[in-house]
Scaffold this motif. Sequence first.
Motif, PDB file in Angstrom:
ATOM      1  N   ASP A  46     -56.201  -7.831 -18.735  1.00  0.00           N
ATOM      2  CA  ASP A  46     -54.797  -7.459 -18.960  1.00  0.00           C
ATOM      3  C   ASP A  46     -54.272  -8.070 -20.258  1.00  0.00           C
ATOM      4  OD1 ASP A  46     -54.914  -6.089 -16.636  1.00  0.00           O
ATOM      5  OD2 ASP A  46     -53.681  -7.466 -15.451  1.00  0.00           O
ATOM      6  N   ALA A  47     -54.828  -9.223 -20.615  1.00  0.00           N
ATOM      7  CA  ALA A  47     -54.376  -9.869 -21.855  1.00  0.00           C
ATOM      8  C   ALA A  47     -55.085  -9.276 -23.076  1.00  0.00           C
ATOM      9  CB  ALA A  47     -54.637 -11.371 -21.775  1.00  0.00           C
ATOM     10  N   GLY A  48     -56.062  -8.381 -22.829  1.00  0.00           N
ATOM     11  CA  GLY A  48     -56.721  -7.688 -23.939  1.00  0.00           C
ATOM     12  C   GLY A  48     -58.059  -8.286 -24.355  1.00  0.00           C
ATOM     13  N   ALA A  49     -58.644  -9.164 -23.531  1.00  0.00           N
ATOM     14  CA  ALA A  49     -59.946  -9.748 -23.900  1.00  0.00           C
ATOM     15  C   ALA A  49     -61.037  -8.680 -23.820  1.00  0.00           C
ATOM     16  CB  ALA A  49     -60.284 -10.899 -22.954  1.00  0.00           C
ATOM     17  N   GLU A  50     -61.990  -8.744 -24.729  1.00  0.00           N
ATOM     18  CA  GLU A  50     -63.109  -7.791 -24.677  1.00  0.00           C
ATOM     19  C   GLU A  50     -63.952  -8.075 -23.449  1.00  0.00           C
ATOM     20  OE1 GLU A  50     -65.569  -7.152 -28.171  1.00  0.00           O
ATOM     21  OE2 GLU A  50     -63.810  -7.688 -29.380  1.00  0.00           O
ATOM     22  N   ASN A  51     -64.359  -6.987 -22.785  1.00  0.00           N
ATOM     23  CA  ASN A  51     -65.072  -7.123 -21.520  1.00  0.00           C
ATOM     24  C   ASN A  51     -66.161  -6.060 -21.468  1.00  0.00           C
ATOM     25  OD1 ASN A  51     -65.803  -6.672 -18.786  1.00  0.00           O
ATOM     26  ND2 ASN A  51     -63.873  -7.499 -18.067  1.00  0.00           N
ATOM     27  N   ASP A  52     -67.338  -6.452 -21.062  1.00  0.00           N
ATOM     28  CA  ASP A  52     -68.398  -5.475 -20.820  1.00  0.00           C
ATOM     29  C   ASP A  52     -69.203  -6.018 -19.650  1.00  0.00           C
ATOM     30  OD1 ASP A  52     -70.506  -3.753 -20.772  1.00  0.00           O
ATOM     31  OD2 ASP A  52     -70.962  -3.873 -22.913  1.00  0.00           O
ATOM     32  N   ASN A  53     -68.758  -5.684 -18.440  1.00  0.00           N
ATOM     33  CA  ASN A  53     -69.381  -6.239 -17.233  1.00  0.00           C
ATOM     34  C   ASN A  53     -69.313  -7.765 -17.256  1.00  0.00           C
ATOM     35  OD1 ASN A  53     -70.643  -6.207 -14.787  1.00  0.00           O
ATOM     36  ND2 ASN A  53     -72.705  -6.009 -15.622  1.00  0.00           N
ATOM     37  N   GLY A  54     -68.164  -8.300 -17.609  1.00  0.00           N
ATOM     38  CA  GLY A  54     -67.948  -9.744 -17.758  1.00  0.00           C
ATOM     39  C   GLY A  54     -67.154  -9.977 -19.033  1.00  0.00           C
ATOM     40  N   ILE A  55     -66.310 -11.001 -19.026  1.00  0.00           N
ATOM     41  CA  ILE A  55     -65.556 -11.305 -20.251  1.00  0.00           C
ATOM     42  C   ILE A  55     -66.562 -11.762 -21.302  1.00  0.00           C
ATOM     43  CG2 ILE A  55     -63.747 -12.735 -21.284  1.00  0.00           C
ATOM     44  CD1 ILE A  55     -62.719 -13.281 -18.470  1.00  0.00           C
ATOM     45  N   LEU A  56     -66.525 -11.130 -22.453  1.00  0.00           N
ATOM     46  CA  LEU A  56     -67.521 -11.465 -23.476  1.00  0.00           C
ATOM     47  C   LEU A  56     -67.161 -12.782 -24.153  1.00  0.00           C
ATOM     48  CD1 LEU A  56     -68.195  -7.967 -25.075  1.00  0.00           C
ATOM     49  CD2 LEU A  56     -69.497  -9.176 -23.317  1.00  0.00           C
ATOM     50  N   ILE A  57     -68.153 -13.672 -24.207  1.00  0.00           N
ATOM     51  CA  ILE A  57     -67.938 -14.970 -24.866  1.00  0.00           C
ATOM     52  C   ILE A  57     -69.043 -15.206 -25.892  1.00  0.00           C
ATOM     53  CG2 ILE A  57     -66.671 -16.111 -22.997  1.00  0.00           C
ATOM     54  CD1 ILE A  57     -69.384 -17.442 -22.213  1.00  0.00           C
ATOM     55  N   ASP A  58     -68.718 -15.991 -26.909  1.00  0.00           N
ATOM     56  CA  ASP A  58     -69.743 -16.346 -27.896  1.00  0.00           C
ATOM     57  C   ASP A  58     -70.436 -17.642 -27.465  1.00  0.00           C
ATOM     58  OD1 ASP A  58     -68.038 -18.435 -28.488  1.00  0.00           O
ATOM     59  OD2 ASP A  58     -67.416 -17.668 -30.437  1.00  0.00           O
ATOM     60  N   ALA A  59     -71.257 -18.202 -28.339  1.00  0.00           N
ATOM     61  CA  ALA A  59     -72.030 -19.402 -27.987  1.00  0.00           C
ATOM     62  C   ALA A  59     -71.124 -20.586 -27.676  1.00  0.00           C
ATOM     63  CB  ALA A  59     -72.969 -19.756 -29.129  1.00  0.00           C
ATOM     64  N   HIS A  60     -69.869 -20.529 -28.145  1.00  0.00           N
ATOM     65  CA  HIS A  60     -68.913 -21.622 -27.917  1.00  0.00           C
ATOM     66  C   HIS A  60     -67.982 -21.335 -26.741  1.00  0.00           C
ATOM     67  CE1 HIS A  60     -69.783 -23.739 -31.759  1.00  0.00           C
ATOM     68  NE2 HIS A  60     -70.232 -22.529 -32.073  1.00  0.00           N
ATOM     69  N   CYS A  61     -68.275 -20.274 -25.981  1.00  0.00           N
ATOM     70  CA  CYS A  61     -67.452 -19.849 -24.833  1.00  0.00           C
ATOM     71  C   CYS A  61     -66.082 -19.325 -25.255  1.00  0.00           C
ATOM     72  CB  CYS A  61     -67.292 -20.972 -23.802  1.00  0.00           C
ATOM     73  SG  CYS A  61     -68.855 -21.467 -23.083  1.00  0.00           S
ATOM     74  N   ARG A  62     -65.959 -18.881 -26.513  1.00  0.00           N
ATOM     75  CA  ARG A  62     -64.692 -18.306 -26.964  1.00  0.00           C
ATOM     76  C   ARG A  62     -64.659 -16.824 -26.622  1.00  0.00           C
ATOM     77  NH1 ARG A  62     -65.380 -21.291 -32.697  1.00  0.00           N
ATOM     78  NH2 ARG A  62     -67.188 -19.913 -32.615  1.00  0.00           N
ATOM     79  N   THR A  63     -63.530 -16.361 -26.096  1.00  0.00           N
ATOM     80  CA  THR A  63     -63.356 -14.927 -25.855  1.00  0.00           C
ATOM     81  C   THR A  63     -62.866 -14.294 -27.152  1.00  0.00           C
ATOM     82  OG1 THR A  63     -61.022 -15.042 -25.267  1.00  0.00           O
ATOM     83  CG2 THR A  63     -62.596 -15.486 -23.500  1.00  0.00           C
ATOM     84  N   SER A  64     -62.558 -13.003 -27.089  1.00  0.00           N
ATOM     85  CA  SER A  64     -62.028 -12.346 -28.296  1.00  0.00           C
ATOM     86  C   SER A  64     -60.559 -12.710 -28.524  1.00  0.00           C
ATOM     87  CB  SER A  64     -62.179 -10.828 -28.162  1.00  0.00           C
ATOM     88  OG  SER A  64     -61.486 -10.385 -27.011  1.00  0.00           O
ATOM     89  N   LEU A  65     -59.921 -13.415 -27.575  1.00  0.00           N
ATOM     90  CA  LEU A  65     -58.507 -13.793 -27.732  1.00  0.00           C
ATOM     91  C   LEU A  65     -58.402 -15.195 -28.324  1.00  0.00           C
ATOM     92  CD1 LEU A  65     -57.199 -12.687 -24.198  1.00  0.00           C
ATOM     93  CD2 LEU A  65     -57.052 -11.408 -26.347  1.00  0.00           C
ATOM     94  N   PRO A  66     -57.576 -15.388 -29.334  1.00  0.00           N
ATOM     95  CA  PRO A  66     -57.443 -16.731 -29.906  1.00  0.00           C
ATOM     96  C   PRO A  66     -56.909 -17.723 -28.873  1.00  0.00           C
ATOM     97  CG  PRO A  66     -56.006 -15.124 -31.031  1.00  0.00           C
ATOM     98  CD  PRO A  66     -56.736 -14.380 -29.978  1.00  0.00           C
ATOM     99  N   GLY A  67     -57.522 -18.895 -28.821  1.00  0.00           N
ATOM    100  CA  GLY A  67     -57.042 -19.941 -27.912  1.00  0.00           C
ATOM    101  C   GLY A  67     -57.428 -19.731 -26.461  1.00  0.00           C
ATOM    102  N   VAL A  68     -58.251 -18.709 -26.173  1.00  0.00           N
ATOM    103  CA  VAL A  68     -58.648 -18.457 -24.777  1.00  0.00           C
ATOM    104  C   VAL A  68     -60.174 -18.522 -24.661  1.00  0.00           C
ATOM    105  CG1 VAL A  68     -58.557 -16.869 -22.818  1.00  0.00           C
ATOM    106  CG2 VAL A  68     -56.639 -16.961 -24.443  1.00  0.00           C
ATOM    107  N   LEU A  69     -60.655 -19.468 -23.862  1.00  0.00           N
ATOM    108  CA  LEU A  69     -62.092 -19.564 -23.593  1.00  0.00           C
ATOM    109  C   LEU A  69     -62.355 -19.047 -22.187  1.00  0.00           C
ATOM    110  CD1 LEU A  69     -61.254 -22.169 -25.477  1.00  0.00           C
ATOM    111  CD2 LEU A  69     -63.648 -22.694 -25.203  1.00  0.00           C
ATOM    112  N   ALA A  70     -63.613 -18.780 -21.881  1.00  0.00           N
ATOM    113  CA  ALA A  70     -63.955 -18.378 -20.508  1.00  0.00           C
ATOM    114  C   ALA A  70     -65.308 -18.978 -20.155  1.00  0.00           C
ATOM    115  CB  ALA A  70     -63.982 -16.863 -20.382  1.00  0.00           C
ATOM    116  N   VAL A  71     -65.458 -19.320 -18.882  1.00  0.00           N
ATOM    117  CA  VAL A  71     -66.686 -19.985 -18.413  1.00  0.00           C
ATOM    118  C   VAL A  71     -67.059 -19.499 -17.017  1.00  0.00           C
ATOM    119  CG1 VAL A  71     -66.477 -22.130 -19.758  1.00  0.00           C
ATOM    120  CG2 VAL A  71     -65.238 -21.925 -17.611  1.00  0.00           C
ATOM    121  N   GLY A  72     -68.354 -19.569 -16.708  1.00  0.00           N
ATOM    122  CA  GLY A  72     -68.811 -19.320 -15.337  1.00  0.00           C
ATOM    123  C   GLY A  72     -69.087 -17.859 -15.036  1.00  0.00           C
TER     124      GLY A  72
END
Length: 404
Positions: free
Chosen positions: A253-279
Amino acid sequence: MGGACMTNTVAIIGANAAGLTTAMELRRLGYDGRVMLFDAEMEPLYNRPAVSKEMLSGEFSDPSDTPLVRADILEKMHLELEFGNRVLGIGTAGRLDLSGGRQVGAEVMVVATGGLARWPAQVPRLQGIHTLRTSRDAMALREALLPGARVVVMGGGVIGCEVASSAVRRGCDTTIVDIAALPMLRSIGEGAGRVMATVIEEAGVKLRLGEGIASVLGPSRISGVVLMSGETLPCDVLVIGVGMVPNAKLANDAGAENDNGILIDAHCRTSLPGVLAVGDVTRRRSTVEGLGDRSETILNAQIQAREAASTILGLELPKAQPSGFWSDQFDINIQAVGKVDRTVSHWLKPFNGQEGVLLQFSENKLCGAVGFNSGRAIARIRRLLSVGDRRPPEELLRDPKLNG
Ligand SMILES: Cc1cc2nc3c(=O)[nH]c(=O)nc-3n(C[C@H](O)[C@H](O)[C@H](O)COP(=O)(O)OP(=O)(O)OC[C@H]3O[C@@H](n4cnc5c(N)ncnc54)[C@H](O)[C@@H]3O)c2cc1C
């Protein structure tokens, strides 16, 4: 994020393996700012793996029997914990919307909202049908696993097999139905899957492999399942164990990129600034091999939590380590490390009904292992994988240190 830490407040949404470990890791690394943790469950700080093991078998009567962390340790962390409080929305400007119209602000947010049990489209919502994700699910299912009850488990993955193990032990007439050729194929591979098929059948569970559930008979309470072959299995309880879907609505809903899971980079950063995701809610982006797989294990949640904490504090990422998981079922502790699916396997120690270790090789190089009641051997193999041991199978299998 990156460079020295300028963050005063971190808000973590979801307080189980990934969320709580992120908070504790922040403290371990010396962060003394505010850490807020929100969880929708009333009693979130319990070990989720116990849901399909001790909570189902009755060994633990409720979630407080299996805390994620000791109360005295938790107290020293000075975390601001809010349970039974579902976060309703996140804004990229660092705003969290809570129930009752309350809002809080944080410079960094960590989404650790986990997963939801997958419910297949062909299964109507009838009485007697269960999924298993929370302690409440375990307690509801436990009450239904009465001696003599006819239980069908849809899905012979790790959780499905654990359910069958508890059900048969409680005296239920238990059948696993799975479209795959072997139980737990995706998680433990073919060789170990064959071993477990024998173990499961010897324990009295019927295995219907290469078979699916086409429809469910009601009317209001389940009375049977119709298999794809047309056969009907009468049943009193159906347990759906066909995996999970990432609980990604908040981030979506906040606009994070998702493809069968919130997409994160090697640092657990999502596509949204200031928002990480884990697990469990995440899926790793990988620039080299395309998208990474989702990993739904405690170890993955902990690894990502450590990475996220380092990212928030502007520290180097921790050293990469092999993936892995464990399962307890049919009196066997199964441990897998590294890659086990679609590999060539050689027994280091053939399964003797109690113990065994199967090594997995890819391109003639050790890439993983599955152990049965063999925790120490798996720990040694984990160390070899961490240093990238390149010995060919013949040499490795003769290594007395590995064999001992
Ligand atoms: C029955 C079962 C058995 C398992 N057994 C094993 C095992 O033996 N070994 C193993 O390695 N792994 C096992 N796993 C997998 C392991 O439990 C998960 O990988 C791990 O729990 C993932 O942690 P997480 O914190 O990402 O997600 P979760 O554990 O799902 O936690 C997410 C939390 O977020 C909260 N939440 C969600 N949305 C919101 C919101 N909007 N606001 C506030 N809070 C929210 C939820 O209430 C939940 O507490 C098992 C899983 C299950 C379901």
